[in-house]
Each structure stands twice: as C-alpha cells, then as structure tokens.
Design a protein around this motif. Sequence first.
Motif, mmCIF file in Angstrom:
data_model
loop_
_atom_site.group_PDB
_atom_site.id
_atom_site.type_symbol
_atom_site.label_atom_id
_atom_site.label_comp_id
_atom_site.label_asym_id
_atom_site.label_seq_id
_atom_site.Cartn_x
_atom_site.Cartn_y
_atom_site.Cartn_z
ATOM 1 N N GLU A 156 0.816 -1.221 0.000
ATOM 2 C CA GLU A 156 0.000 0.000 0.000
ATOM 3 C C GLU A 156 0.848 1.269 0.000
ATOM 4 O O GLU A 156 0.342 2.357 -0.257
ATOM 5 C CB GLU A 156 -0.928 0.004 1.221
ATOM 6 N N TYR A 157 2.133 1.119 0.310
ATOM 7 C CA TYR A 157 3.046 2.270 0.365
ATOM 8 C C TYR A 157 3.560 2.681 -1.004
ATOM 9 O O TYR A 157 4.266 3.689 -1.131
ATOM 10 C CB TYR A 157 4.242 1.931 1.271
ATOM 11 N N ALA A 158 3.233 1.919 -2.057
ATOM 12 C CA ALA A 158 3.813 2.180 -3.376
ATOM 13 C C ALA A 158 3.103 3.327 -4.095
ATOM 14 O O ALA A 158 1.870 3.358 -4.145
ATOM 15 C CB ALA A 158 3.742 0.917 -4.240
ATOM 16 N N PRO A 159 3.865 4.272 -4.666
ATOM 17 C CA PRO A 159 3.236 5.263 -5.556
ATOM 18 C C PRO A 159 2.709 4.555 -6.804
ATOM 19 O O PRO A 159 3.298 3.565 -7.256
ATOM 20 C CB PRO A 159 4.389 6.202 -5.926
ATOM 21 N N VAL A 160 1.599 5.035 -7.344
ATOM 22 C CA VAL A 160 1.035 4.451 -8.569
ATOM 23 C C VAL A 160 1.038 5.531 -9.649
ATOM 24 O O VAL A 160 0.435 6.593 -9.477
ATOM 25 C CB VAL A 160 -0.401 3.925 -8.348
ATOM 26 N N LEU A 161 1.741 5.266 -10.756
ATOM 27 C CA LEU A 161 1.798 6.196 -11.885
ATOM 28 C C LEU A 161 0.991 5.630 -13.044
ATOM 29 O O LEU A 161 0.877 4.412 -13.195
ATOM 30 C CB LEU A 161 3.246 6.405 -12.343
ATOM 31 N N PHE A 162 0.453 6.505 -13.864
ATOM 32 C CA PHE A 162 -0.334 6.095 -15.028
ATOM 33 C C PHE A 162 0.340 6.630 -16.278
ATOM 34 O O PHE A 162 0.641 7.827 -16.364
ATOM 35 C CB PHE A 162 -1.762 6.630 -14.908
ATOM 36 N N SER A 163 0.597 5.737 -17.241
ATOM 37 C CA SER A 163 1.347 6.159 -18.422
ATOM 38 C C SER A 163 0.933 5.352 -19.639
ATOM 39 O O SER A 163 0.163 4.387 -19.547
ATOM 40 C CB SER A 163 2.848 5.997 -18.184
ATOM 41 N N SER A 164 1.481 5.750 -20.781
ATOM 42 C CA SER A 164 1.292 4.996 -22.018
ATOM 43 C C SER A 164 2.614 4.988 -22.776
ATOM 44 O O SER A 164 3.083 6.046 -23.213
ATOM 45 C CB SER A 164 0.194 5.629 -22.887
ATOM 46 N N ALA A 165 3.186 3.805 -22.900
ATOM 47 C CA ALA A 165 4.434 3.688 -23.665
ATOM 48 C C ALA A 165 4.186 4.016 -25.135
ATOM 49 O O ALA A 165 5.060 4.546 -25.823
ATOM 50 C CB ALA A 165 5.009 2.282 -23.520
ATOM 51 N N LEU A 166 2.969 3.728 -25.607
ATOM 52 C CA LEU A 166 2.637 3.957 -27.018
ATOM 53 C C LEU A 166 2.615 5.453 -27.344
ATOM 54 O O LEU A 166 3.224 5.892 -28.317
ATOM 55 C CB LEU A 166 1.273 3.336 -27.337
ATOM 56 N N THR A 167 1.931 6.235 -26.512
ATOM 57 C CA THR A 167 1.785 7.664 -26.800
ATOM 58 C C THR A 167 2.843 8.518 -26.109
ATOM 59 O O THR A 167 2.995 9.699 -26.404
ATOM 60 C CB THR A 167 0.400 8.168 -26.345
ATOM 61 N N GLY A 168 3.546 7.937 -25.133
ATOM 62 C CA GLY A 168 4.523 8.696 -24.361
ATOM 63 C C GLY A 168 3.905 9.460 -23.201
ATOM 64 O O GLY A 168 4.612 10.162 -22.465
ATOM 65 N N GLN A 169 2.596 9.297 -23.012
ATOM 66 C CA GLN A 169 1.884 10.007 -21.942
ATOM 67 C C GLN A 169 2.500 9.711 -20.574
ATOM 68 O O GLN A 169 2.591 8.577 -20.151
ATOM 69 C CB GLN A 169 0.410 9.567 -21.947
ATOM 70 N N ARG A 170 2.961 10.756 -19.891
ATOM 71 C CA ARG A 170 3.496 10.714 -18.525
ATOM 72 C C ARG A 170 4.708 9.795 -18.346
ATOM 73 O O ARG A 170 5.095 9.516 -17.208
ATOM 74 C CB ARG A 170 2.406 10.297 -17.531
#
Length: 275
Positions: A156-170
């Motif tokens: 539960e201590y882990a940061p969660v990031l949201f991204s897209s390798a396809l579009t380069g988003q974040r």
Amino acid sequence: ARHSVVLAAADTFRAAAGDQLQIWADRAQVPIVRHAEGADPAAVVFDGVQKAKASEADLLIVDTAGRLHNKKNLMEELRKISRVITREYEEAEVRTLLVIDAIDGVTEQDTKIAGIIAEEGKAVIVVVNKWDIPEKDTGTLEKFRKKVLDDLKFMEYAPVLFSSALTGQRVNTVLDAVDKTDAQTSKSIPTGLLNDVLGDAQIALQPPMTGGRRLKVYYGTQISACPPTFALFVNDEALMHFAYQRYLENQLRKAFGFSGTPIRFALRERAKENG
C-alpha cells in the motif's frame, strides 16, 4: 534530474521485446545491451552492468520478462537478475518498477512478482501502462489506483503512476518518481525523533495484553537504510502481534513518509520481565 542511462534488454523470451526497447533507445539516444532471442537474461544483465560501469552511467534500466509459460521460472529469473546486479556492482541500489496492464489490471502473476519485490526489501513504483486505452470519466484514475493497491495489500506504500508507452503520456514522470523513492528508502531518522513517534504511538494505542502481559517497546533506533530498518528493544518478542507491528509501521509512515519503500523491524529483547 537528468541521468546518464544504459538499457538492458533482459526479456529475451518475447521476440518483439528487444526490438521495442531498441526503438526507445534510438529515440532517447542511449546505449542498449542486447543478446540473441532465448539468451540467458542474467547474462544480458551482467553485460549491462559492465557497460554501465565502463561508461560511468548512473542508471541501468533493465527490461525483464513479464510473463513466461512457467511462472516458477520467471520468479527465479527475477531473483537471479537481482543477485547479478548486487554481486557485480556492490554499490548499486535496485529500484523496481512493477508494470501493470491497464486492461488486465493486477493479475495473479503481478501479485507474485510484487511478493518477491517486498520480500527482497526493494523500493517500488507501480506503473499502470496503456492508460490511453480505458474510457475515462471523473474519478476513473483514483478508482483504478485504489483497486491496484487493494489487490496489492502488502504494498500500500507504493506510488502508482499512469502512463502509455505507445503515446509517451506521462512516461517522463517515471524517473522523477524513482529519484523521489530513492530518497525515501535511503532516509535516516534521528533516534530522538524516532522515539518521540514510538512513544506517542504507544500512548495513542497500547499494545494488547497476551497471557496477562503487555508488550513494551522501550526504544528504537535505525540500523540501516534501503530499506529503512529499525531495531525495536522490547520486553518480550513473543508479545509483538503482527497487527500492532503494522500499526507502528503506519505511524512511522505518517511521521516520516517512506513512500515507495518497505519498512523492516528487528525485535530485540532488552530484558525478560514479569510485567
């Protein structure tokens, strides 16, 4: 922060994996270490470490296999890769990115890999890839984040990031998050501050009684970092319940952060007593 980077294509079981990583290496203009399809991933990592050391790179990014037909083999492969890195480069600190598919969510195999990461005390960031695909409305991201952490209850201590390798988003946010997590897992807490928090925690919630005896935590001190590890001097190790240890961990997180890193406790009996 800007980094000098070497990539290691250690997913040698999936034909396209190395080619995909090569595209990213070419785009970013960073060196990549590749072997033939089916090669030993640990051998790729070994060469990657040597390349990183020779070029004085400060980051070696290793792309590991996500799925194999034999799950046991994958788990052992991940442990072997970690051993190779720490054996060949003692100063190296291994940080892990647990990549979750936004369509599949957290799979059984993801949970097993997360278990290895936690067991080995590695700092971790959960990266949800393919975030360009799901339909979204207000609150979609937070609902997905909560679901991921619910499925990975021990992380539960882990940061969660949201991204897209396809579009380069974040994608550009990932290395910044690694730097922040690195600072958290390397953190040293002064003994006085630590004991203030431990004392307040015991006043706010006393340890439960067991057989007419109550746990006493006399004091604590940090004995190492990466992951942060604390010696707790107690009257009797057997009186420390898992739930109370979890409570103490949560109090330390509230006080000091420790985002993205496990916390370890080493219990030490100061003296046996009747009270």
